[in-house]
Design an enzyme around this catalytic site. Sequence first.
Site, PDB file in Angstrom:
ATOM      1  N   ARG A  72      15.939  14.355   7.255  1.00  0.00           N
ATOM      2  CA  ARG A  72      14.830  14.121   8.183  1.00  0.00           C
ATOM      3  C   ARG A  72      14.962  12.770   8.884  1.00  0.00           C
ATOM      4  O   ARG A  72      14.783  12.653  10.098  1.00  0.00           O
ATOM      5  CB  ARG A  72      13.509  14.220   7.428  1.00  0.00           C
ATOM      6  CG  ARG A  72      13.267  15.586   6.807  1.00  0.00           C
ATOM      7  CD  ARG A  72      12.135  15.576   5.797  1.00  0.00           C
ATOM      8  NE  ARG A  72      10.847  15.311   6.440  1.00  0.00           N
ATOM      9  CZ  ARG A  72       9.719  15.153   5.752  1.00  0.00           C
ATOM     10  NH1 ARG A  72       9.720  15.200   4.428  1.00  0.00           N
ATOM     11  NH2 ARG A  72       8.593  14.927   6.403  1.00  0.00           N
ATOM     12  N   LEU A  84      13.799  18.762  -3.948  1.00  0.00           N
ATOM     13  CA  LEU A  84      13.521  19.119  -2.563  1.00  0.00           C
ATOM     14  C   LEU A  84      12.095  18.696  -2.261  1.00  0.00           C
ATOM     15  O   LEU A  84      11.221  18.761  -3.136  1.00  0.00           O
ATOM     16  CB  LEU A  84      13.656  20.636  -2.351  1.00  0.00           C
ATOM     17  CG  LEU A  84      15.050  21.252  -2.558  1.00  0.00           C
ATOM     18  CD1 LEU A  84      14.980  22.762  -2.356  1.00  0.00           C
ATOM     19  CD2 LEU A  84      16.069  20.638  -1.624  1.00  0.00           C
ATOM     20  N   ASP A  85      11.862  18.255  -1.030  1.00  0.00           N
ATOM     21  CA  ASP A  85      10.498  17.911  -0.635  1.00  0.00           C
ATOM     22  C   ASP A  85       9.585  19.119  -0.831  1.00  0.00           C
ATOM     23  O   ASP A  85      10.036  20.275  -0.802  1.00  0.00           O
ATOM     24  CB  ASP A  85      10.455  17.498   0.839  1.00  0.00           C
ATOM     25  CG  ASP A  85      11.207  16.208   1.108  1.00  0.00           C
ATOM     26  OD1 ASP A  85      11.442  15.452   0.153  1.00  0.00           O
ATOM     27  OD2 ASP A  85      11.568  15.979   2.280  1.00  0.00           O
ATOM     28  N   LYS A  86       8.311  18.857  -0.987  1.00  0.00           N
ATOM     29  CA  LYS A  86       7.330  19.924  -1.157  1.00  0.00           C
ATOM     30  C   LYS A  86       7.477  20.990  -0.084  1.00  0.00           C
ATOM     31  O   LYS A  86       7.421  22.192  -0.372  1.00  0.00           O
ATOM     32  CB  LYS A  86       5.916  19.333  -1.119  1.00  0.00           C
ATOM     33  CG  LYS A  86       4.798  20.360  -1.137  1.00  0.00           C
ATOM     34  CD  LYS A  86       3.441  19.702  -0.999  1.00  0.00           C
ATOM     35  CE  LYS A  86       2.326  20.731  -0.927  1.00  0.00           C
ATOM     36  NZ  LYS A  86       0.984  20.104  -0.769  1.00  0.00           N
TER      37      LYS A  86
END
Length: 342
Positions: A254, A146-148
């Site tokens: 996104r 997962l992205d930060k």
Amino acid sequence: MQSVSDFTEEWQVIVDAETAGGRLDAVLARQVSAFSRSRIKDLIVGGAVSINGQTVAEPNYRLKTGEIVELVAPPPEEAEPAPEDIPLTILYEDDQVIVIDKPVGLVVHPAPGNPSGTLVNALLYHCGDSLLGIGGVKRPGIVHRLDKDTSGVMVAAKTERAHADLAAQFADHGRTGPLHRAYTAFVWGRTQQGSGTVDAPLGRDAQSRLKQAVRQGGREAITHYTAETRFGDEGWDITRLECRLETGRTHQIRVHMAHIGHPLVGDTLYASGFATKVRRLPEAAAEAVSALGRQALHAAELGFAHPITGEEMGFYSDLPDDLQRLEQALMPFDRSLPGRAG
């Protein structure tokens, strides 16, 4: 071939008529389920396998009836990242896997710019000796990321066998198994349809190494979305979506949402042109968006088959506080309520 030893790091097998003539690496991979075939090959080349007491370093060696094969795997090396006492919210854990609810701001893997303070550092500390090694190194098996600044459910493997099985499930994207992933996203605008699919290949953005982009020749990327709630008033609209991944590419949701004209609220990388829309929001909602400091995206659901037992498992994560505050600020403008335009 029969296994006559159940030691964690030592195996002895006897070649029978059924497996005689088989490749050493292939036969061992079938018998020693703790390791992947690539790891078995590395162990053979590294001198960890002997036949009738003589070291054999050729993975393609053809076995003969009656030969005694011994595999002595060295203990896993210590991982380079240092264990760090970082608090974790653990949803499930056994001797094969660990499932966590990742908070906003936690980077998954050490990298330039984030050499420490990551999920991997935290798992090394928390799991300790229960990490039996992935590829000969005592480390957790990260099979997805997962992205930060994306919160939510993640799973990591604690053994090589679990890592290989989970990696295969994620590579299959749930097409033939129970793997599924669902995200909650708040996006700008009002989607024209209640549900839809974005099927658009993704690759590195030619103008920015930090971004992904829809481009010909990119990797297949498919996102299914469903509108759960529509919020809006004069001059603005925000839609809460459930997004289900059929593939798992970097920044996939996104980029796909931005591609169809509905970028994520708070996404400074892919929705920079929508920053002025915050001014049109009612005060409480504008404050909630400004306070996010990240894209409004949360990994709410993860399901997979247990890598050893095959049991179907499902895990859920409630919206974190910052997204709950956003939703509460938007609720008075819920267009799906009776009497409102839907």
